[in-house]
Structures are given as structure tokens and as C-alpha cells.
Design an enzyme around this catalytic site. Structure first.
Site, PDB file in Angstrom:
ATOM      1  N   ASN A   8       8.580 -25.524  11.168  1.00 26.12           N
ATOM      2  CA  ASN A   8       9.097 -26.035   9.893  1.00 26.12           C
ATOM      3  C   ASN A   8      10.354 -25.248   9.522  1.00 26.12           C
ATOM      4  O   ASN A   8      10.262 -24.138   9.006  1.00 26.12           O
ATOM      5  CB  ASN A   8       8.013 -25.890   8.813  1.00 26.12           C
ATOM      6  CG  ASN A   8       8.509 -26.323   7.447  1.00 26.12           C
ATOM      7  OD1 ASN A   8       9.549 -26.969   7.330  1.00 26.12           O
ATOM      8  ND2 ASN A   8       7.751 -25.963   6.410  1.00 26.12           N
ATOM      9  N   TRP A   9      11.504 -25.852   9.786  1.00 31.63           N
ATOM     10  CA  TRP A   9      12.772 -25.159   9.534  1.00 31.63           C
ATOM     11  C   TRP A   9      13.095 -25.051   8.046  1.00 31.63           C
ATOM     12  O   TRP A   9      14.048 -24.370   7.681  1.00 31.63           O
ATOM     13  CB  TRP A   9      13.928 -25.892  10.229  1.00 31.63           C
ATOM     14  CG  TRP A   9      13.863 -25.936  11.721  1.00 31.63           C
ATOM     15  CD1 TRP A   9      12.914 -25.374  12.538  1.00 31.63           C
ATOM     16  CD2 TRP A   9      14.794 -26.583  12.600  1.00 31.63           C
ATOM     17  NE1 TRP A   9      13.199 -25.636  13.842  1.00 31.63           N
ATOM     18  CE2 TRP A   9      14.358 -26.377  13.920  1.00 31.63           C
ATOM     19  CE3 TRP A   9      15.956 -27.326  12.385  1.00 31.63           C
ATOM     20  CZ2 TRP A   9      15.039 -26.881  15.022  1.00 31.63           C
ATOM     21  CZ3 TRP A   9      16.640 -27.832  13.483  1.00 31.63           C
ATOM     22  CH2 TRP A   9      16.177 -27.605  14.786  1.00 31.63           C
ATOM     23  N   LYS A  10      12.355 -25.802   7.227  1.00 34.95           N
ATOM     24  CA  LYS A  10      12.656 -25.877   5.789  1.00 34.95           C
ATOM     25  C   LYS A  10      14.127 -26.285   5.604  1.00 34.95           C
ATOM     26  O   LYS A  10      14.607 -27.135   6.355  1.00 34.95           O
ATOM     27  CB  LYS A  10      12.295 -24.562   5.102  1.00 34.95           C
ATOM     28  CG  LYS A  10      10.826 -24.162   5.400  1.00 34.95           C
ATOM     29  CD  LYS A  10      10.290 -23.063   4.567  1.00 34.95           C
ATOM     30  CE  LYS A  10       8.845 -22.784   4.964  1.00 34.95           C
ATOM     31  NZ  LYS A  10       8.211 -21.763   4.149  1.00 34.95           N
ATOM     32  N   HIS A  86       3.428 -29.723   0.982  1.00 37.96           N
ATOM     33  CA  HIS A  86       3.728 -28.291   1.160  1.00 37.96           C
ATOM     34  C   HIS A  86       3.783 -27.625  -0.213  1.00 37.96           C
ATOM     35  O   HIS A  86       4.262 -28.217  -1.183  1.00 37.96           O
ATOM     36  CB  HIS A  86       5.067 -28.129   1.899  1.00 37.96           C
ATOM     37  CG  HIS A  86       5.282 -26.732   2.374  1.00 37.96           C
ATOM     38  ND1 HIS A  86       5.645 -25.719   1.523  1.00 37.96           N
ATOM     39  CD2 HIS A  86       5.156 -26.165   3.597  1.00 37.96           C
ATOM     40  CE1 HIS A  86       5.737 -24.587   2.211  1.00 37.96           C
ATOM     41  NE2 HIS A  86       5.437 -24.833   3.478  1.00 37.96           N
ATOM     42  N   GLU A  88       5.716 -25.542  -1.393  1.00 44.22           N
ATOM     43  CA  GLU A  88       7.067 -25.459  -1.973  1.00 44.22           C
ATOM     44  C   GLU A  88       7.432 -26.766  -2.670  1.00 44.22           C
ATOM     45  O   GLU A  88       8.236 -26.775  -3.603  1.00 44.22           O
ATOM     46  CB  GLU A  88       8.082 -25.084  -0.875  1.00 44.22           C
ATOM     47  CG  GLU A  88       7.907 -23.632  -0.454  1.00 44.22           C
ATOM     48  CD  GLU A  88       8.432 -23.306   0.935  1.00 44.22           C
ATOM     49  OE1 GLU A  88       9.099 -24.147   1.558  1.00 44.22           O
ATOM     50  OE2 GLU A  88       8.155 -22.177   1.396  1.00 44.22           O
ATOM     51  N   GLU A 158      -2.674 -23.003   4.119  1.00 43.48           N
ATOM     52  CA  GLU A 158      -1.526 -22.123   3.896  1.00 43.48           C
ATOM     53  C   GLU A 158      -1.695 -21.397   2.561  1.00 43.48           C
ATOM     54  O   GLU A 158      -1.257 -21.905   1.509  1.00 43.48           O
ATOM     55  CB  GLU A 158      -0.234 -22.938   3.849  1.00 43.48           C
ATOM     56  CG  GLU A 158       0.103 -23.638   5.139  1.00 43.48           C
ATOM     57  CD  GLU A 158       1.614 -23.807   5.284  1.00 43.48           C
ATOM     58  OE1 GLU A 158       2.149 -23.333   6.297  1.00 43.48           O
ATOM     59  OE2 GLU A 158       2.250 -24.370   4.384  1.00 43.48           O
ATOM     60  N   GLY A 164       5.971 -16.783   3.817  1.00 41.63           N
ATOM     61  CA  GLY A 164       7.276 -16.139   3.693  1.00 41.63           C
ATOM     62  C   GLY A 164       7.230 -14.704   3.214  1.00 41.63           C
ATOM     63  O   GLY A 164       8.250 -14.145   2.808  1.00 41.63           O
ATOM     64  N   SER A 200       3.399 -16.677   7.418  1.00 41.12           N
ATOM     65  CA  SER A 200       3.879 -15.471   8.107  1.00 41.12           C
ATOM     66  C   SER A 200       3.336 -15.323   9.527  1.00 41.12           C
ATOM     67  O   SER A 200       3.088 -14.205   9.997  1.00 41.12           O
ATOM     68  CB  SER A 200       3.569 -14.212   7.272  1.00 41.12           C
ATOM     69  OG  SER A 200       4.226 -14.271   6.015  1.00 41.12           O
ATOM     70  N   GLY A 221       7.066 -21.195   9.542  1.00 39.15           N
ATOM     71  CA  GLY A 221       8.318 -21.326   8.800  1.00 39.15           C
ATOM     72  C   GLY A 221       9.375 -20.392   9.364  1.00 39.15           C
ATOM     73  O   GLY A 221      10.060 -20.704  10.341  1.00 39.15           O
ATOM     74  N   GLY A 222       9.503 -19.220   8.760  1.00 40.58           N
ATOM     75  CA  GLY A 222      10.576 -18.282   9.088  1.00 40.58           C
ATOM     76  C   GLY A 222      10.753 -18.037  10.579  1.00 40.58           C
ATOM     77  O   GLY A 222      11.888 -18.071  11.087  1.00 40.58           O
TER      78      GLY A 222
HETATM   79  P1  PGA Z   1       6.317 -18.838   6.896  1.00 43.05           P
HETATM   80  O1  PGA Z   1       6.182 -20.321   6.275  1.00 43.05           O
HETATM   81  O2  PGA Z   1       5.925 -18.931   8.349  1.00 43.05           O
HETATM   82  O3  PGA Z   1       7.768 -18.494   6.688  1.00 43.05           O
HETATM   83  O4  PGA Z   1       5.396 -17.973   6.106  1.00 43.05           O
HETATM   84  C1  PGA Z   1       5.087 -21.129   6.596  1.00 43.05           C
HETATM   85  C2  PGA Z   1       5.170 -22.414   5.851  1.00 43.05           C
HETATM   86  O5  PGA Z   1       5.708 -22.460   4.722  1.00 43.05           O
HETATM   87  O6  PGA Z   1       4.712 -23.441   6.353  1.00 43.05           O
END
Ligand code: PGA
Length: 241
Positions: A8-10, A86, A88, A158, A164, A200, A221-222
Site C-alpha cells: 500500500n503505497w498510500k 482503511h 486513514e 490493523e 506507521g 509497521s 505501508g511504509g
Molecule cells: P505501515 O502501514 O506498514 O506504514 O504501518 C500499514 C497500513 O497502513 O496499511
């Protein structure tokens, strides 16, 4: 069963050239790529191995919905998965019922939804994790129309406090949360879920999550922005017996 890895590149990167470079470096049959919507088409044209995932979509097929993207538009680009709910997006006002409409639309259009659920730090510390998970999971599937064959869905646990932050949940507590979610989903007709962890995950800790039989993969994500890291996660997924 093979573990599933979603990248997930966001809202990254900031140019098409960088998106294509990242896609080329991480094009791998073990990794499902979820670039920003604007890069889905160019990325779809160059990847040879990865499947594609959208980060969001709307539930209507067409019409007066300024700024939204329909399931059909995603399918037309060759997208097969879509992230729904998600945290976010929920933080921006996406409600349980909007999530439910998106899940139903994904099923109807043949996209595989990746439903995200998870509790805040406050709910976690108050011992309300399971209550949050139960509410989010039941609501998400409240608009689907069984009977019919069971539809594939990925459910990503999650915990919001682990996203993050560089501080993931422990594998055993994650497995415990997933076992709880399974007690809810087993009574929901029409779905065949696989369970992921997100928060993470990186190349160093992925193997400890994949070692848990209840954890079917990772939503990353990251670390997905760093080819070395996401490929290390894919390799960890491969090593599981
Ligand atoms: P992260 O994000 O790996 O940066 O913690 C995961 C996500 O939001 O799906």
C-alpha cells in the site's frame, strides 16, 4: 497456503516516473501493488507479475459523483483488489455504512475487497479491542446478498496504534485478534475470508508474523516504498512452510 503481501503505497510517490521505477523494482508475483489511483494505469502497463489493487473506490457504477472512482472503472484497468475502510479513510469520515456499501459493490463487480479493521490506542488500552472489531466486521458485511457461492475477501487486522509507528503489534496478540474476528465471520454467510496483519511490518519482523498460522499475509505501508524491504517481506512469505 501462500502468504499474501499487499504493498500500500498510500499517497506516494509524487511523480509518475518515480511510481514506474518503484513498480519495476517490486514487480513480483508474490506482491500485490496498491499505487495511488492516478498511477494505476501507467503501472498496469508495465508490471508483468504483480496483481493490482486500488486504495479506495466508490460504490455506485456511474453517475453524478464528482471525484469518485467506480468499481467498473477499476476493473477496466485490470485492477483485481480494492482496499476498503482503511483507518486513514475512516479518520476522514468514512463510516461503517460507507464501508458496507463498498464491500457490497466490490463483491457485485468481482473485485476482491481488502477490508481494514482495527482499534485505536485508547480502545486498546480500555480493553475494547474486540468490541471495535466486532462492530466493524459485522457492519462491513451487513449489505451483502447471500446466498450464492462464498466470495473471497481479505480482512486486514490493523491496530491503528501500530500503523506507521515503527512499533508493530506482537505476532501472538495479532493472532489472538484474528482468532476473535474468525468467531464473528464464521456466522456471516457468503464470505470466504483470509486474514492479514498490517502495522509497521518490515523485512525484519515479517517472518515472525507469517509464522503464525492464523495470519495469512501482510498489508504493508511504509516498507512497501523501499524495494529492498518489500522484497524481503515477500521472501519471508515464501519461506513459510
Ligand atoms: P505501515 O502501514 O506498514 O506504514 O504501518 C500499514 C497500513 O497502513 O496499511
Amino acid at each position: 497456503m501462500n502468504k499474501i503481501v499487499i504493498a500500500n503505497w498510500k499517497m506516494n510517490p509524487q511523480t509518475e516516473a518515480d511510481a514506474l521505477a518503484l513498480a519495476r523494482a517490486t514487480d513480483d508475483e508474490r506482491i500485490i501493488l496498491a499505487p495511488p489511483t492516478v498511477y494505476l494505469e501507467p503501472v498496469s502497463k508495465i508490471v508483468k507479475k504483480s496483481l493490482l489493487c486500488a486504495q479506495n473506490m466508490f460504490w455506485a457504477e456511474n453517475g453524478a459523483h464528482t471525484g469518485e472512482i467506480s468499481p467498473h472503472e477499476l476493473k477496466d484497468l485490470g485492477v483485481q483488489y480494492v482496499i476498503v475502510g482503511h483507518s486513514e479513510r475512516r479518520a476522514l469520515g468514512e463510516t461503517d455504512d460507507m464501508v458496507a456499501q463498498k464491500i457490497a459493490a466490490a463483491f457485485e463487480s468481482g473485485l476482491t475487497p481488502i477490508l481494514c479493521v482495527g482499534e485505536t490506542r485508547a480502545h486498546h488500552d480500555a480493553g475494547e479491542r474486540n468490541a471495535v472489531l466486532e462492530r466493524e466486521v459485522r457492519a462491513a458485511f451487513s449489505r451483502i446478498h447471500p446466498p450464492g457461492t462464498d466470495k473471497g475477501v481479505l480482512i486486514a487486522y490493523e491496530p491503528i496504534w501500530a500503523i506507521g509507528t515503527g512499533t508493530p503489534n506482537t505476532p501472538w496478540d495479532t493472532a489472538d485478534a484474528i482468532r476473535f474476528i474468525k468467531t464473528i465471520t464464521k456466522d456471516i454467510a457468503g464470505i470466504a475470508p483470509t486474514f492479514l496483519y498490517g502495522g509497521s511490518v518490515n523485512g525484519d519482523n515479517a517472518a515472525s508474523f507469517f509464522a503464525e498460522s492464523d495470519i495469512g499475509g501482510a498489508l504493508v505501508g511504509g516498507a512497501s516504498l523501499n524495494p529492498e524491504s518489500i522484497l524481503a517481506i515477500a521472501k519471508a512469505a515464501d519461506m513459510v512452510l
